[in-house]
Scaffold this motif. Structure first.
Motif, mmCIF file in Angstrom:
data_model
loop_
_atom_site.group_PDB
_atom_site.id
_atom_site.type_symbol
_atom_site.label_atom_id
_atom_site.label_comp_id
_atom_site.label_asym_id
_atom_site.label_seq_id
_atom_site.Cartn_x
_atom_site.Cartn_y
_atom_site.Cartn_z
ATOM 1 N N ASP A 1 0.840 -1.196 0.000
ATOM 2 C CA ASP A 1 0.000 0.000 0.000
ATOM 3 C C ASP A 1 0.868 1.236 0.000
ATOM 4 O O ASP A 1 1.761 1.377 0.836
ATOM 5 C CB ASP A 1 -0.896 -0.002 1.240
ATOM 6 C CG ASP A 1 -1.827 -1.185 1.208
ATOM 7 O OD1 ASP A 1 -2.848 -1.118 0.517
ATOM 8 O OD2 ASP A 1 -1.481 -2.216 1.843
ATOM 9 N N GLN B 1 0.801 5.392 -0.030
ATOM 10 C CA GLN B 1 -0.086 6.510 0.252
ATOM 11 C C GLN B 1 0.622 7.823 0.096
ATOM 12 O O GLN B 1 1.574 8.099 0.827
ATOM 13 C CB GLN B 1 -0.593 6.389 1.690
ATOM 14 C CG GLN B 1 -1.842 5.567 1.741
ATOM 15 C CD GLN B 1 -2.581 5.782 3.017
ATOM 16 O OE1 GLN B 1 -2.086 6.433 3.924
ATOM 17 N NE2 GLN B 1 -3.779 5.243 3.088
ATOM 18 N N ASP C 1 3.603 7.304 2.931
ATOM 19 C CA ASP C 1 3.852 6.031 3.595
ATOM 20 C C ASP C 1 3.840 4.878 2.620
ATOM 21 O O ASP C 1 3.071 4.861 1.666
ATOM 22 C CB ASP C 1 2.776 5.783 4.658
ATOM 23 C CG ASP C 1 2.998 6.639 5.876
ATOM 24 O OD1 ASP C 1 4.101 6.536 6.460
ATOM 25 O OD2 ASP C 1 2.110 7.438 6.219
ATOM 26 N N ALA D 1 3.535 0.631 2.868
ATOM 27 C CA ALA D 1 3.337 -0.498 3.765
ATOM 28 C C ALA D 1 3.393 -1.774 2.949
ATOM 29 O O ALA D 1 2.854 -1.847 1.849
ATOM 30 C CB ALA D 1 1.994 -0.385 4.474
ATOM 31 N N ARG E 1 4.155 -0.758 8.038
ATOM 32 C CA ARG E 1 4.806 0.437 7.484
ATOM 33 C C ARG E 1 6.303 0.182 7.371
ATOM 34 O O ARG E 1 6.947 -0.246 8.329
ATOM 35 C CB ARG E 1 4.547 1.621 8.411
ATOM 36 C CG ARG E 1 5.043 2.941 7.908
ATOM 37 C CD ARG E 1 4.605 4.035 8.894
ATOM 38 N NE ARG E 1 5.105 5.338 8.523
ATOM 39 C CZ ARG E 1 6.324 5.768 8.797
ATOM 40 N NH1 ARG E 1 7.171 4.981 9.432
ATOM 41 N NH2 ARG E 1 6.710 6.975 8.437
#
Ligand SMILES: Nc1ncnc2c1ncn2[C@@H]1O[C@H](COP(=O)(O)OP(=O)(O)O)[C@@H](O)[C@H]1O
Ligand SMILES: [Mg+2]
Lengths: 311, 277, 358
Positions: free
Chosen positions: C5, C7, C59, C61, C66
């Motif tokens: 992920d 962001q 961020d 992950a 993270r």
């Protein structure tokens, strides 16, 4: 599927400070040992030497060590030997750099052309560079010695000398001894650097110029020289500084003599420290030398600036 | 081949030959005198080769003089300096090659400056600093001093070798699970081995030749390096030319050996700031 | 294997920002291709996921954890480099086992992992060779082998095929796809080659100037490009663009080209009359007929036979556009032809360059 929302990503703490610090420190850790060594063996003595210039430091005199202000510099301003050493430094540096560069450039141009046996020829002509400087000095001193060396006899036979004597003990000619030794030893340096620069010139430039009808001399002037110019400038400038401080050959061959005729500033400093053990006076001369070198470097920087601005 | 190009070719080869003769003649003379027996030395004067050669001078120098000690001392000093410097310079050269950090500019400037300034002016203060530590008249003292003098140049040299190794390799190693230092040790250093050998060669040659600091710092025969020993021999027995030159030939041997080892890297070495200038 | 992920990822080099806030959720086992012109920041994004570049903002992950501040070695990902980055002083087997050796894996496990990977990639006879003694294609396989021996959470590829010749590239492309089918590992693949992107991806991420332009399945991007950039980047030969003005009408809408020619649109859009728009149509969708057929007049400038089909370079009143046809009769097309633009294949973009959908 493990999709994470932004909120629980934030829950993770930032990287600990220590760890981040360690990351930033890494290059310093790698360079620290070298820097510490340089600082203690070069920077500290440099500062110490600068302080000696204002103190009376004589190894043989246990009562020395006191602060004496500018006394050394006053003495220096009256010191005829120092002025002679300055003049000799110019002569020594100018002649050595010019001859090394001149013969080095020719050698580089000769070696730039492919021919059979170039590798071995290159190894042989570059060999003097590897000869330790003290041996270079001794070797040439012996060659100039009429007892065992051939040079005085040859020079006499050519009519260049009135008698087959040792030029190293002739006040008029002595400086030529270390200069010749220096040229012999230093030609490879220029030849190697210039040869590398020559070989970096794209070959097709020459072919294109030849097709356009440029003769060898024109090609040299319009392609080779402009390409070499930066290398020439930088090596000559740096080499000048280096040679002006290069005292080994003089100390080995003449020790500054006869009658200080071959004393350069660097060898004068060494003599003051090594023979007379007058560290204070030696440091005062060093300081003057350092200032002169700084001025020289500034001039070069200024020159570079004006050249850059002109373009 | 036209007549003109023939003439040019001959002139070219002759010019090369002249350079070779000029470069080798002094060394040839050194060897010649060292092989000439004493009784012929003066009578045969400037003959190109003596009518009889002998190894007496070498025999004397090896068996009855202090030169083997000087030779050993020089080997120890030059060898240790080369190793110490190469280790330190590998680390600092790696830092300069691979990291972008704030002080980098200043470190490079400092190291360049040390290449420029006259080392002879450090002779007195270094003597003063080392003597209370008992490091004058000691090989260790020389190794420390020589190491400091050679580290900046060797750093630039090692940096140029590291620059020649793609960054991808250590990134791949890091992804494979290595730390930066593991990648340096297991991937980068093995690939830099030729460069490390060249650096050792350059530093060895430089330390083998150093004269002024050895003269100043060493006074006894026990810790004298070859240059110091040879020079004191010359000033004491200035008529034993055969023996002096035999000693000179011995001093030449390690320098020549290392020269042929580092030949391929001369350009890199000289542009890195240069050992001897 | 894991999801990844991303962001609002940003990256700056000094004052220059090269990534302007990228969001991306990659599902477990998905094959994602980052595609875009050279210099658009694909490699930078990939290298940030790998941990080779510092994150300026945002961020990342992996498997819900993270990883912004984790070193590459702690992220458990594998990467295939464009240069392959094989260790020159190690044999193929040593190259492939290096990561396992660093992790102190027992010797038998290493051996079985290496031989499994080697047989999967056909490297068995090469295991003792040094990279120097391998061909480009073989090196590429070793780089793949090095990545798969360790069964990482995700594979990252940075233009792994761009140093191969065209035929080998096609072959390796298929192998990578097959390998992904076998292993089912989450993969992020960077390329500037839209064919690679189309053929390999579960989802394509089209990037331009450090900004994600569109994320979707290959056919999504092909059929419904979100903006002019994606429309022009995906597909070869590239889509034709014609500047025009929107003309609403009684029963349906059309656009008017500069010379007044009207082209019918499939539907009405919520655009103002006379609003400047760009119509796009792929060369393979333009219909071509002889000079005495129906449609718009066009002059033939150039004919490029590709063997598989023919690319015709046409102009309509100085407006250049291309037509692709598999019909060889057009190889002998005269100086003038007629073309028509089927409304179903038209793409409409507004003044901003964004696709108009309603
Ligand atoms: N180390 C760096 N320093 C400064 N700019 C960089 C650096 N690395 C990449 N860039 C710039 O970032 C942009 C994106 O580069 P990159 O991610 O390599 O593009 P690509 O999409 O071709 O892989 C480029 O404009 C490049 O010039
Ligand atoms: Mg890239």
């Amino acid at each position: 599927m493990t999709h994470t929302s932004s909120t629980d990503m934030r829950v993770q703490p930032k990287r600990p400070l220590l760890q981040r610090l360690a990351g930033a420190c890494e290059p310093y850790l790698y360079s620290a040992p070298s820097l510490v060594l340089i600082a203690t063996v070069m920077l500290v003595p440099l500062a110490l030497g600068l302080s000696y210039a204002f103190r009376d430091v004589q190894i043989l005199n246990p009562f020395s060590g006191g602060f004496i202000g500018l006394d050394h510099f006053r003495a220096l301003s009256q010191d005829q030997a120092f002025y002679r050493a300055l003049r000799n430094t110019l002569w020594w540096t100018g002649a050595s750099v010019f001859l090394q560069f001149f013969f080095g450039l020719i050698l580089a141009l000769l070696l730039d052309k492919p021919f059979r046996g170039r590798g071995i020829a290159q190894a042989l002509v570059f060999l003097p560079w590897a000869v330790p400087t003290f041996l270079t000095g001794l070797n040439w001193a012996w060659l100039f010695n009429p007892v065992i060396g051939p040079l005085p006899h040859w020079l006499f036979a050519l009519g260049l000398l009135d008698e087959p004597g040792n030029i190293l003990s002739d006040p008029q000619l002595a400086m030529w001894g270390p200069i010749v030794a220096n040229v012999w030893w230093g030609i490879p340096f220029f030849a190697i650097t210039l040869l590398a620069a020559l070989q970096a010139i794209p070959r097709d430039l020459y072919e294109a110029a030849a097709i356009d009808g440029a003769g060898p001399f024109q090609r040299f002037r319009s392609i080779t020289l402009p390409f070499l110019a930066p290398t020439i400038a930088i090596t000559v400038l740096l080499r000048t500084v280096w040679i002006s401080n290069f005292a080994d050959l003089i100390i080995v061959m003449t020790n500054g003599g006869p009658a200080d005729r071959t004393q350069i500033v660097a060898s004068y400093i060494f003599t003051q420290a090594f023979k007379r053990l007058d560290f204070g006076y030696a440091s005062a001369i060093s300081m003057v030398l350092l200032v002169l070198l700084l001025v020289y470097s500034m001039l070069i920087v200024l020159l570079r600036q004006t050249m850059l601005n002109r373009d | 081949m036209t007549a003109k190009s023939m003439v040019l070719t001959v002139a070219h080869r002759l010019a090369i030959l002249a350079y070779i003769v000029f470069a080798l003649f002094p060394l040839f003379w050194l060897l010649k005198v060292s092989l000439t027996p004493n009784d012929l030395l003066y009578s045969e004067g400037v003959r190109m080769w003596p009518s009889r050669v002998s190894f007496d001078h070498f025999r004397f120098v090896v068996a009855h003089s202090d030169f083997p000690i000087f030779f050993r001392n020089s080997l120890i000093v030059a060898g240790s300096t080369a190793i110490v410097v190469t280790i330190l310079a590998s680390l600092s050269g790696y830092a300069l090659s691979r990291f972008a950090f704030r002080a980098k500019y200043w470190i490079v400037a400092l190291m360049l400056l040390t290449q420029m300034f006259p080392l002879v002016m450090l002779v007195a203060p270094i003597f003063k600093m080392l003597s209370p530590l008992g490091l004058t008249n000691s090989l260790t003292g020389l190794v420390i001093v020589y190491s400091a003098f050679n580290v900046p140049f060797a750093t630039f040299l090692m940096q140029s070798f590291f620059d020649g190794i793609p960054k991808d390799l250590e990134e791949a190693a890091k992804i494979d699970g290595a730390t930066q230092f593991t990648a340096f040790r297991q991937i980068i250093l093995p690939l830099t081995l030729p460069g490390i050998a060249a650096t050792i060669g350059f530093v060895f040659t430089a330390a083998w030749s150093e004269l002024l600091f050895a003269l100043m710092l060493i006074s006894g025969n026990d810790a004298a390096t070859f240059p110091v020993g040879l020079l004191s021999f010359v000033s004491k027995f200035s008529v034993d030319f055969g023996q002096m030159m035999a000693a000179g030939v011995l001093a030449l041997i390690p320098a020549c050996v290392f020269f042929f080892l580092i030949q391929r890297y001369l350009v890199q070495g000289l542009t890195a700031g240069a050992v001897k200038g | 294997m894991a999801s990844i992920d991303i962001q609002d990822i940003r990256k700056s080099y000094g004052a220059v920002q090269v990534l302007h806030g990228v969001d991306l959720n990659i599902r477990d086992g998905e094959f994602i291709v980052l595609v875009g012109p050279s210099g658009c920041g694909k490699s930078t994004l990939l290298r940030m996921i790998a941990g080779l570049e510092e994150v300026t903002g945002g961020d990342i992950a992996i498997a819900g954890k993270r990883v912004n501040d984790l070193a590459p070695k702690d992220r458990d990902i594998a990467m295939v480099f464009q240069s392959y980055a094989l260790y020159p002083h190690m044999s193929v087997a040593e190259n492939m086992s290096y990561s396992l050796r660093l992790r102190k894996t027992p010797r038998e496990r290493i051996q079985s992992a290496v031989s499994a990977a080697a047989s999967k990639l056909g490297l068995d006879p090469l295991l003792e060779r040094r990279p120097k003694a391998l061909s480009g294609g073989q090196r590429q396989r070793v780089a793949m082998g090095r990545a798969i021996v360790r069964q990482p959470k995700a594979f990252l590829f940075d233009e792994p095929l761009s140093n191969l010749d065209a035929r080998l590239r096609e072959q390796m492309r298929a192998e990578i796809k097959k390998l992904h089918g076998d292993l089912g590992a989450t993969s992020i693949y960077v390329t500037h080659d839209q064919i690679e992107a189309m053929t390999l991806a579960d989802r394509i991420v089209a990037m331009h100037g450090g900004v994600v332009q569109q994320v979707g399945s290959p056919l999504d991007l092909y059929d419904r490009p979100a903006n002019l950039f994606v429309a022009g980047f995906i597909g070869s030969p590239g889509m034709n663009f014609l500047s025009a003005h929107y003309v609403p009408g009684e029963n349906g809408a059309s656009v008017r080209l500069g010379d007044g020619t009207l082209i019918a649109l499939p539907q009405k859009y919520t655009l103002a009359a006379d609003e400047p728009v760009t119509v796009g149509i792929r060369p393979e969708h333009v219909e071509l007929s002889d000079a005495d057929g129906t449609g718009v007049d066009a002059g033939v400038e150039l004919i490029e036979p590709t063997g598989f089909g023919t690319i015709l370079h046409l102009t309509h009143h100085g407006l250049p556009f291309k037509v692709f046809t598999v019909d060889r009769t057009h190889l002998n097309a005269g100086p003038a032809v007629k073309v028509s633009f089927p409304p179903g294949h038209l793409h409409l973009f507004d003044g901003e360059g964004d696709r108009v959908t309603s």
